[in-house]
Design an enzyme around this catalytic site. Structure first.
Site, mmCIF file in Angstrom:
data_model
loop_
_atom_site.group_PDB
_atom_site.id
_atom_site.type_symbol
_atom_site.label_atom_id
_atom_site.label_comp_id
_atom_site.label_asym_id
_atom_site.label_seq_id
_atom_site.Cartn_x
_atom_site.Cartn_y
_atom_site.Cartn_z
ATOM 1 N N CYS A 112 -90.192 75.766 86.313
ATOM 2 C CA CYS A 112 -91.615 75.611 86.614
ATOM 3 C C CYS A 112 -92.031 74.175 86.350
ATOM 4 O O CYS A 112 -92.317 73.789 85.223
ATOM 5 C CB CYS A 112 -92.466 76.569 85.786
ATOM 6 N N LEU B 216 -94.718 78.396 90.370
ATOM 7 C CA LEU B 216 -93.870 79.522 89.958
ATOM 8 C C LEU B 216 -94.456 80.260 88.761
ATOM 9 O O LEU B 216 -94.364 81.478 88.661
ATOM 10 C CB LEU B 216 -92.467 79.026 89.599
ATOM 11 N N CYS B 217 -95.058 79.492 87.836
ATOM 12 C CA CYS B 217 -95.548 80.148 86.621
ATOM 13 C C CYS B 217 -96.749 81.045 86.934
ATOM 14 O O CYS B 217 -96.937 82.065 86.295
ATOM 15 C CB CYS B 217 -95.874 79.132 85.544
ATOM 16 N N THR B 218 -97.540 80.682 87.940
ATOM 17 C CA THR B 218 -98.635 81.568 88.360
ATOM 18 C C THR B 218 -98.055 82.878 88.870
ATOM 19 O O THR B 218 -98.533 83.964 88.541
ATOM 20 C CB THR B 218 -99.457 80.904 89.485
#
Lengths: 183, 454
Positions: A112, B216-218
């Site tokens: 991320c 991606l973290c969302t």
């Protein structure tokens, strides 16, 4: 624009052109831009780059990061880069090959990092990404978690997080998950 | 014409072409300098001009029909796709019983059935599967594509045929023009690309907005929309559950799996709106297609192709945009070429002796008044001749430095190479990437030599 009568007499010329210049595999603009990025790399001393497919395949390479500060000092982390043909319109696909206990990297190696997805801009380059990856090790971030257990530990108990990182890097279990040794 | 049957029959040959013949047989004020009006022009157009249509989808179907009805008789069409039931609402050459068959093959047959005298050769394959030589037979390439990648590829192939004389003027017989159409919902564009004269696709690639990508973290932590749930299943969950098994968006089972995972996740977070078709849409990045937009854009493209070939009127210069969303709006914008474009630009001509080594060549780049590139790294058609850095590549390419360029470039009379290095620009050192045309003195009868001596 195109003179039809010229086309008529052109067939012979076509053959002549083909003789002088064999049609070669074209180098995509993405490959050329990448060539520039690679030739101008200014890697931090923590980072080494390698090209598993030899000098002529720059589109697939690996970087190895050995952090020199923060929780991950002493560890060795390998990232694979897959650069798409439309680079830099789209960013490279970067994955962490080393299984790592990290709030922003999941156990499948997904990373991320904002510039790898939503904040990618064609003016950025491979160097920017390498610096971004280094930052993940010097400043792991509990606000954008991919591994949310690790993020919760970092947020609530940094001492315990540090121990978990040490245990994972030495090759051991954190909770149920086994991490191969990477020091 | 009394019976209803006769009324439905196709127009007789001369009647079908009456309007076209008017365009081709009369002079005008907007015609190209080379235009030579004549009643036989349509026959010439049909018998001499070979057209390649790239893509047999929404635009491709329209293009084949429009070009066939514009007097082009020698057409080829290339498409790697097969017909899906969801295509049938707008890809009007296809029927329910065609589902699963090659788009290129069915489209070619349907148009040939309807327009007599037209020959369409279908190619059911990827554009990259064809030899570069395949593309050289066409006088014009018309693009009905939906991806930047495919456009960029065809553009680089077409511009690859382009050669310049020693005064950096394009050699007419090497120019491979393209007409590029594109639609997205109610919007579309048609542009005329004449390599060496109008901007190529790469000159203006910055026009394309970046694709929307979710963090991606969302996806992993705080999904808020149905698309977030789908992308989670697609980008994170798939690899977790199927390690080492690549996801295939054209495999219905894979798509079904993504859909059911997305649905579970949506329930968990109390999000509504995940459907199978939205899943397909998000994963394959499908944009809704409007049949009329395709028809309008394709008509503009076919007309530009027709004018480009016949010279019977002026072409748009050079980028037409259509917006049918808020009222109807058409605008033509004249974009300019990037003079240093790596794909269509002339590059800098450098003459070498056959004995000049790569090291000498790199030194020449430093001293060349137009270049002044220091510490150049050099690449030739995917072959890295010399890399200044990183160290691993420098070591691997160092042995080339003492070899003659003529040998490294496989003893051709002339070649295109690219160099990266620091160049001076207004007193400041900036990194630059340059295209170089290398010509070897006294080898072959290259076009550049001829142009120079004449």
């Amino acid at each position: 624009m195109i003179n039809l009568f010229k086309i008529k007499g052109q067939k012979k010329d076509d053959a002549a052109t083909a003789n002088g210049k064999p049609a070669a595999k074209k180098q995509s603009p993405g490959e050329l831009r990448l060539h520039k990025d690679i030739a101008e790399l200014n890697l931090p001393k923590t980072t080494k780059i390698s090209f598993p497919n030899g000098k002529d395949d720059l589109m697939n390479f690996e970087t190895t990061i050995k952090p020199d500060e923060g929780y991950y000092v002493g560890g060795k982390f390998v990232f694979t880069f897959q650069v798409p043909p439309v680079y830099p319109h789209e960013p490279p696909k970067v994955k962490c090959k080393t299984k790592v206990y990290h709030p922003n990297i999941d156990l499948e190696g997904n990373v991320c990092l904002n510039i790898l997805r939503e904040d990618w801009k064609p003016v950025l380059n491979i160097n920017t990404i390498v610096y971004g990856l280094n930052l993940l090790f010097s400043q792991p971030n509990d606000e954008d978690p991919l591994n949310h257990e690790a993020a919760a530990v970092l947020r609530d108990d940094p001492k315990k997080f540090e121990k978990n990182v040490q245990r994972a890097m030495a090759g051991g279990y954190v909770g149920e998950t086994h991490f191969p040794r990477c020091v | 014409m009394a019976s209803p049957d006769a009324e439905q029959a196709a127009p007789t040959e001369p009647a079908r072409w009456r309007d076209l013949d008017m365009l081709l047989s009369r002079p005008g004020n907007l015609v190209a300098a080379s235009f030579d009006p004549s009643p036989t022009l349509r026959d010439l157009l049909g018998s001499l001009v070979e057209v390649l249509v790239v893509g047999a989808g929404g635009l491709g179907c329209e293009l084949l029909k429009d070009l066939a009805l514009s007097g082009f008789k020698k057409l080829h069409v290339i498409d790697m796709d097969t017909i899906d039931v969801s295509n049938l609402n707008r890809q009007f050459l296809f029927r329910v019983q065609d589902v699963g068959k090659s788009k290129a093959e069915v489209a070619a047959n349907r148009v040939m059935e309807r327009v007599s005298g037209v020959n369409i050769v279908p190619h059911f394959c990827r554009i990259e599967d064809k030899e570069i030589e395949f593309y050289s037979q066409f006088h014009i390439i018309v693009l009905g594509l939906d991806s930047i990648e495919a456009r960029s590829y065809i553009n680089s192939v077409a511009c690859g045929f382009l050669e310049y004389d020693s005064n950096d003027n394009p050699l007419e017989e090497t120019v491979k023009p393209m007409v590029d159409g594109g639609t997205e919902g109610f919007k579309g564009h048609a542009r005329v690309i004449i390599p060496g004269t109008t901007p190529c696709f790469e000159c203006n690639i910055w026009l394309f907005p970046p694709q929307v990508k979710f963090p991606l973290c969302t996806l992993a932590e705080t999904p808020r929309t149905a698309a977030h749930c789908i992308e989670y299943a697609h980008l994170i969950k798939w690899d977790e559950v199927h390690p080492g098994k690549p996801f295939d968006a054209d495999d219905a089972e894979h798509m079904q799996w993504i859909y059911s995972e997305a649905l579970k996740r949506a329930e968990l977070f109390g999000i509504s709106g995940v459907t199978y078709s939205l899943t397909q849409g998000v994963v394959k990045n499908i944009i809704p297609a409007i049949a009329s937009t395709n028809a309008i854009i394709s008509a503009a493209c076919a007309l530009e192709a027709f004018k480009l070939i016949s010279g019977c009127s002026k072409n748009v210069s050079n980028y037409l945009t259509y917006n049918g969303l808020e009222g109807t709006h058409i605008k033509v914008t004249e974009f300019v070429r990037d003079k240093d474009c790596l794909v269509c630009g002339p590059g800098t001509l450098i003459e070498l002796d056959t004995s000049s080594t790569l090291a000498e060549f790199i030194k020449m780049l430093e001293e060349h008044p137009k270049l002044r590139i220091s510490k150049a790294s050099v690449t030739h058609e995917g072959n890295n001749l010399y890399m200044q850095s990183p160290e691993v590549l420098e070591q691997m390419t160092r042995p080339n430095l003492s070899l003659p360029m003529f040998e490294l470039l496989k003893e051709v009379p002339y070649a295109t190479v690219h160099a990266t290095g620091m160049a001076e620009n207004n007193g400041k050192k900036v990194s630059s990437l340059r295209k170089l045309r290398v010509a070897f003195k006294g080898v072959g009868a290259s076009k550049m030599d001829t142009a120079e001596s004449s």
